[in-house]
Scaffold this motif. Structure first.
Motif, PDB file in Angstrom:
ATOM      1  N   ILE A 108     -59.619 -10.942  20.146  1.00 27.27           N
ATOM      2  CA  ILE A 108     -58.832 -11.391  21.296  1.00 27.27           C
ATOM      3  C   ILE A 108     -58.606 -10.243  22.272  1.00 27.27           C
ATOM      4  CG2 ILE A 108     -56.605 -12.330  22.046  1.00 27.27           C
ATOM      5  CD1 ILE A 108     -56.399 -13.775  19.395  1.00 27.27           C
ATOM      6  N   ILE A 109     -58.840 -10.516  23.557  1.00 23.45           N
ATOM      7  CA  ILE A 109     -58.512  -9.586  24.639  1.00 23.45           C
ATOM      8  C   ILE A 109     -57.272 -10.130  25.341  1.00 23.45           C
ATOM      9  CG2 ILE A 109     -59.318  -8.487  26.745  1.00 23.45           C
ATOM     10  CD1 ILE A 109     -62.149  -8.970  25.865  1.00 23.45           C
ATOM     11  N   LEU A 110     -56.251  -9.301  25.504  1.00 22.58           N
ATOM     12  CA  LEU A 110     -55.004  -9.781  26.113  1.00 22.58           C
ATOM     13  C   LEU A 110     -55.201 -10.116  27.590  1.00 22.58           C
ATOM     14  CD1 LEU A 110     -52.336  -7.502  24.416  1.00 22.58           C
ATOM     15  CD2 LEU A 110     -53.309  -9.677  23.664  1.00 22.58           C
ATOM     16  N   ALA A 111     -55.946  -9.291  28.324  1.00 25.57           N
ATOM     17  CA  ALA A 111     -56.368  -9.600  29.702  1.00 25.57           C
ATOM     18  C   ALA A 111     -55.224 -10.000  30.610  1.00 25.57           C
ATOM     19  CB  ALA A 111     -57.446 -10.695  29.684  1.00 25.57           C
ATOM     20  N   ASP A 112     -54.161  -9.174  30.640  1.00 24.85           N
ATOM     21  CA  ASP A 112     -53.077  -9.313  31.624  1.00 24.85           C
ATOM     22  C   ASP A 112     -52.237 -10.570  31.479  1.00 24.85           C
ATOM     23  OD1 ASP A 112     -53.820  -6.908  32.902  1.00 24.85           O
ATOM     24  OD2 ASP A 112     -55.353  -7.957  34.045  1.00 24.85           O
ATOM     25  N   LEU A 113     -52.250 -11.257  30.324  1.00 26.62           N
ATOM     26  CA  LEU A 113     -51.375 -12.417  30.149  1.00 26.62           C
ATOM     27  C   LEU A 113     -49.932 -11.901  30.114  1.00 26.62           C
ATOM     28  CD1 LEU A 113     -51.479 -15.520  29.644  1.00 26.62           C
ATOM     29  CD2 LEU A 113     -51.117 -14.992  27.225  1.00 26.62           C
ATOM     30  N   PRO A 114     -49.066 -12.326  31.047  1.00 27.95           N
ATOM     31  CA  PRO A 114     -47.720 -11.739  31.145  1.00 27.95           C
ATOM     32  C   PRO A 114     -46.787 -12.129  30.009  1.00 27.95           C
ATOM     33  CG  PRO A 114     -47.978 -13.528  32.728  1.00 27.95           C
ATOM     34  CD  PRO A 114     -49.329 -13.301  32.115  1.00 27.95           C
ATOM     35  N   LYS A 115     -46.959 -13.345  29.469  1.00 26.33           N
ATOM     36  CA  LYS A 115     -46.088 -13.772  28.375  1.00 26.33           C
ATOM     37  C   LYS A 115     -46.768 -14.882  27.579  1.00 26.33           C
ATOM     38  CE  LYS A 115     -43.576 -17.107  31.271  1.00 26.33           C
ATOM     39  NZ  LYS A 115     -42.227 -17.536  31.745  1.00 26.33           N
ATOM     40  N   MET A 116     -46.281 -15.095  26.345  1.00 23.75           N
ATOM     41  CA  MET A 116     -46.804 -16.160  25.491  1.00 23.75           C
ATOM     42  C   MET A 116     -45.739 -17.222  25.296  1.00 23.75           C
ATOM     43  SD  MET A 116     -49.015 -14.548  22.348  1.00 23.75           S
ATOM     44  CE  MET A 116     -47.797 -13.330  21.820  1.00 23.75           C
ATOM     45  N   THR A 117     -46.173 -18.483  25.264  1.00 24.93           N
ATOM     46  CA  THR A 117     -45.247 -19.547  24.903  1.00 24.93           C
ATOM     47  C   THR A 117     -44.998 -19.468  23.397  1.00 24.93           C
ATOM     48  OG1 THR A 117     -47.003 -21.152  24.443  1.00 24.93           O
ATOM     49  CG2 THR A 117     -46.212 -21.004  26.725  1.00 24.93           C
ATOM     50  N   SER A 118     -43.958 -20.119  22.936  1.00 25.95           N
ATOM     51  CA  SER A 118     -43.653 -20.114  21.497  1.00 25.95           C
ATOM     52  C   SER A 118     -44.793 -20.759  20.711  1.00 25.95           C
ATOM     53  CB  SER A 118     -42.335 -20.841  21.237  1.00 25.95           C
ATOM     54  OG  SER A 118     -42.388 -22.187  21.717  1.00 25.95           O
ATOM     55  N   THR A 151     -54.099 -16.242   8.170  1.00 29.16           N
ATOM     56  CA  THR A 151     -55.286 -16.693   7.410  1.00 29.16           C
ATOM     57  C   THR A 151     -56.468 -15.760   7.637  1.00 29.16           C
ATOM     58  OG1 THR A 151     -55.934 -18.161   9.223  1.00 29.16           O
ATOM     59  CG2 THR A 151     -54.551 -19.108   7.478  1.00 29.16           C
ATOM     60  N   GLU A 152     -56.191 -14.608   8.264  1.00 29.50           N
ATOM     61  CA  GLU A 152     -57.186 -13.559   8.509  1.00 29.50           C
ATOM     62  C   GLU A 152     -58.352 -14.028   9.377  1.00 29.50           C
ATOM     63  OE1 GLU A 152     -58.403 -11.617   4.944  1.00 29.50           O
ATOM     64  OE2 GLU A 152     -56.370 -11.082   4.356  1.00 29.50           O
ATOM     65  N   ARG A 153     -58.072 -14.952  10.288  1.00 26.46           N
ATOM     66  CA  ARG A 153     -59.121 -15.402  11.210  1.00 26.46           C
ATOM     67  C   ARG A 153     -59.126 -14.593  12.505  1.00 26.46           C
ATOM     68  NH1 ARG A 153     -59.491 -21.595  12.213  1.00 26.46           N
ATOM     69  NH2 ARG A 153     -61.345 -20.815  13.316  1.00 26.46           N
ATOM     70  N   ILE A 154     -58.053 -13.898  12.801  1.00 24.52           N
ATOM     71  CA  ILE A 154     -58.052 -12.976  13.937  1.00 24.52           C
ATOM     72  C   ILE A 154     -58.379 -11.592  13.388  1.00 24.52           C
ATOM     73  CG2 ILE A 154     -56.712 -11.908  15.777  1.00 24.52           C
ATOM     74  CD1 ILE A 154     -55.077 -14.417  15.981  1.00 24.52           C
ATOM     75  N   LYS A 155     -59.525 -11.090  13.771  1.00 23.02           N
ATOM     76  CA  LYS A 155     -60.001  -9.809  13.248  1.00 23.02           C
ATOM     77  C   LYS A 155     -59.585  -8.632  14.129  1.00 23.02           C
ATOM     78  CE  LYS A 155     -62.168 -11.825   9.850  1.00 23.02           C
ATOM     79  NZ  LYS A 155     -61.603 -11.729   8.475  1.00 23.02           N
ATOM     80  N   TYR A 156     -59.595  -8.837  15.447  1.00 24.66           N
ATOM     81  CA  TYR A 156     -59.322  -7.739  16.377  1.00 24.66           C
ATOM     82  C   TYR A 156     -58.469  -8.244  17.540  1.00 24.66           C
ATOM     83  CZ  TYR A 156     -63.499  -5.923  14.028  1.00 24.66           C
ATOM     84  OH  TYR A 156     -64.420  -5.528  13.087  1.00 24.66           O
ATOM     85  N   ILE A 157     -57.588  -7.382  18.036  1.00 22.98           N
ATOM     86  CA  ILE A 157     -56.863  -7.628  19.281  1.00 22.98           C
ATOM     87  C   ILE A 157     -56.970  -6.362  20.129  1.00 22.98           C
ATOM     88  CG2 ILE A 157     -54.614  -8.000  20.369  1.00 22.98           C
ATOM     89  CD1 ILE A 157     -53.795  -9.723  18.043  1.00 22.98           C
ATOM     90  N   PHE A 158     -57.416  -6.535  21.378  1.00 28.67           N
ATOM     91  CA  PHE A 158     -57.560  -5.417  22.315  1.00 28.67           C
ATOM     92  C   PHE A 158     -56.542  -5.580  23.444  1.00 28.67           C
ATOM     93  CE2 PHE A 158     -61.666  -5.852  20.293  1.00 28.67           C
ATOM     94  CZ  PHE A 158     -62.106  -4.554  20.124  1.00 28.67           C
ATOM     95  N   GLY A 159     -55.815  -4.516  23.761  1.00 27.08           N
ATOM     96  CA  GLY A 159     -54.881  -4.580  24.873  1.00 27.08           C
ATOM     97  C   GLY A 159     -54.385  -3.214  25.269  1.00 27.08           C
ATOM     98  N   THR A 160     -53.786  -3.152  26.454  1.00 23.07           N
ATOM     99  CA  THR A 160     -53.184  -1.897  26.900  1.00 23.07           C
ATOM    100  C   THR A 160     -51.814  -1.749  26.243  1.00 23.07           C
ATOM    101  OG1 THR A 160     -52.080  -2.894  28.799  1.00 23.07           O
ATOM    102  CG2 THR A 160     -54.360  -2.128  29.112  1.00 23.07           C
TER     103      THR A 160
END
Length: 601
Positions: free
Chosen positions: A57-67, A79-88
């Motif tokens: 997943i690339i965060l790419a400037d998303l300002p906020k997340m919904t619940s 469940t270990e399906r997200i392997k990587y998260i990239f962000g500033t």
């Protein structure tokens, strides 16, 4: 990916409207690289979660997340399906995925490898099994052109390495190599020793040991529009000849042995005489040559009047290799200018492959092919040129002016094109220094002299190479327009076997060379003549010199180590000098080259 060897076979990038097709065909070993915003769209998020794939997943400037998005991300991470998260750093802290002190990751992301980037500051990697983030330094990069795409380059380089089971520190280093290439040049890419035969040899049943990067890197050492072809008779040869006449980088990428059609009226050595440089492939196969030229270029212009076998192979290669192709023979002549410009700009064409019928097949279509290729290459070159800083009003031409002076380089390719435009062939052919035109004078001379004459007010305006202005110009010189023609690179040239550090440089451009080395303790010496000679005998480590085809350098085991300045023909005048017809004539010449004049509309 291969579940047994862990080899990465392909990274597929598809338009958003086609993503449903990708979702349906996903398998457990697939990894989808997606933006966090995709999970913020409920319908897309459901499709993503329903796949068998894992995610980076690339965060790419998303300002906020919904619940809902936050819960979905944590559930997939559990469940270990997200392997990587990239962000500033700012993104990760703002979304509460990393603590405000950057000391730990969110506990719900315990199984995720989180990569935190922070501009020139060290990269931090959070991973299960580490008590604290792994801190990896970021090196400074010299020769930065722009920062666009640096983040994406890091992500792609890091993922490619990690998917190949490369340890994190080495993956970080390889990602930085991708970033450096991106920062320095929009067309650069890291060295990949992949044989052409491994890429498409099976598809054409023609093996080849030619390496991917060596070819790609070579043909992309250019500024402005570069032109390549298979170097055969007919369309291939016309394209190389036309490109050369407008000062565009041109290379014949030919089969082994320089194999070409045996047309009765074409001398066997003709391509060698006309083309600035030749690259021979490792096999004599025409089919391999066709596919290779399509592959290493950014796009192909095709002129096929009869549906020939070779042209059909070009279409097949472009389709399978996913390279843009523009069929020129079918276009109305009046549509070529705008069609080519839009095509070049849409697909980011920097190196164009021109293909089509051979000499003996062209027949009566040869003159039409010459015109179409001429117009296409001029339109393409103009599409890549910087916009003029100022355009002289056409009403100037209607004023009865005299005693104006315009400087034009005596360089044959420029002076002959100007003669074609101004219809003063006799003056140029006779080697005259001054030609009379519309009540004024056109003065032919060395570019460095023309710059000095403009600076001193002797000339009202001049057409010169921008490299001359970099070296000899001052605050009194103003650039009126840039053409995109008669291009070259001003860069550092060294021997192939040169090993750093660089201690001495020879150059005909000492002012430019000194500005490039800055405060470094590198000796810069001014020379007159061929810079490569000084380097080849070991008198200097390198030279700052011009490079268009690289023929002289490569024939003496030298290479372009680092491009520094892109140059082309520009129109200059003395700052604050009143406008007159010299400026108008110079602008009209650039318009004519670019096909912006009314005769082409």
């Amino acid at each position: 990916m291969d579940s047994i060897t862990n080899d990465t076979h392909a990274i597929i990038v598809q338009p958003r409207h086609q993503r449903t097709q990708v979702f349906k065909g996903s398998e457990p070993d697939d990894l989808f690289l997606v933006m966090l915003a995709e999970f913020d769209d409920p319908s897309v998020a459901e499709q993503l979660e329903a796949t068998a794939a894992d995610f980076a997943i690339i965060l790419a400037d998303l300002p906020k997340m919904t619940s809902h998005t936050r819960n979905r991300i944590f559930r997939l991470a559990g469940t270990e399906r997200i392997k990587y998260i990239f962000g500033t750093a700012a993104e990760l802290i703002n979304l509460d995925l990393v603590s405000t002190t950057e000391s730990r990751a969110n506990p719900n992301l315990r199984s995720v490898e989180i990569i935190l980037t922070d501009g020139p500051n060290p990269v931090k990697i959070y991973k299960s099994g580490l008590d604290k983030p792994l801190i990896l330094p970021v090196q400074n990069v010299s020769g930065v052109q722009n920062y666009l795409g640096a983040g994406d380059a890091y992500v792609s380089g890091y993922l490619l390495s990690r998917l190949s089971l490369t340890p994190i520190p080495r993956a970080h280093d390889e990602a930085l190599q991708e970033v450096a290439c991106t920062l320095r040049s929009s067309t650069a890419r890291r060295h990949l020793d992949v044989a052409i035969g491994d890429l498409f040899g099976a598809a054409i049943e023609r093996p080849s040991e030619q390496t991917n990067f060596a070819l790609f890197d070579r043909v992309h050492k250019n500024c402005g529009l570069g032109v390549i072809s298979c170097g055969n008779t007919g369309v291939d040869q016309i394209a190389l000849d036309t490109a050369s006449s407008y000062g565009l980088s041109n290379l014949a990428v030919m089969p082994a042995g320089r194999r070409r059609d045996k047309a009765a009226d074409v001398a066997p050595s003709q391509v060698i005489e006309i083309s600035s440089n030749i690259i021979e492939l490792s096999t004599p196969s025409y089919r391999n040559c066709t596919w290779t030229n399509v592959y290493i270029s950014d796009g192909t212009i095709l002129l096929d009047y009869v549906g020939s076998e070779g042209s059909n192979e070009t279409r097949k290669a472009a389709k399978q290799l996913q390279r843009p192709l523009l069929s020129l023979a079918e276009l109305p002549l009046g549509d070529i200018r705008e069609s080519v410009r839009q095509w070049v700009q849409r697909y980011g064409i920097r190196v164009v492959n021109v293909a089509g019928n051979r000499e003996r097949i062209l027949g009566l279509n040869k003159e039409d092919a010459i015109t179409r290729i001429d117009w296409a290459l001029r339109s393409g070159a103009a599409a890549l040129a910087d916009s003029p800083t100022e355009r002289v009003a056409t009403t100037v031409s209607e004023q009865p002016q005299s005693n104006w002076r315009l400087g034009v380089p005596r360089l044959a390719e420029v002076s002959h094109k100007f003669a074609e435009f101004a219809r003063c062939h006799d003056s140029v052919a006779d080697g005259q220094l001054v030609a009379h035109l519309d009540g004024g004078e056109v003065c032919f001379g060395r570019s460095l002299d023309l710059v000095r004459m403009v600076d001193r007010g002797i000339l009202d305006a001049a057409l010169v190479g921008s490299d001359m202005v970099h070296e000899y110009g001052g605050d009194n010189i103003e650039v009126i327009a840039q053409s995109g023609f008669f291009n070259c690179i001003l860069g550092l040239i060294t021997r192939n076997d040169f090993i750093s550090p660089l201690r001495s440089i020879a150059s005909q451009y000492p002012r430019v060379a000194q500005s490039l080395v800055g405060g470094a303790s590198i000796q810069v010496s001014s020379i007159v003549g061929t810079a490569e000679t000084w380097v080849s005998i070991g008198a200097y480590d390198g030279a700052i010199d011009t490079w268009r085809t690289g023929r002289t350098a490569e024939n003496h085991d030298m290479t372009l180590r680092e491009p520094t300045i892109s140059t082309s023909l520009i129109l200059i005048t003395q700052r604050n000098r009143p406008k007159n017809k010299a400026r108008y004539v110079g602008q009209r010449f650039i318009d004519w080259l670019s096909m912006d004049s009314s005769e082409f509309r």
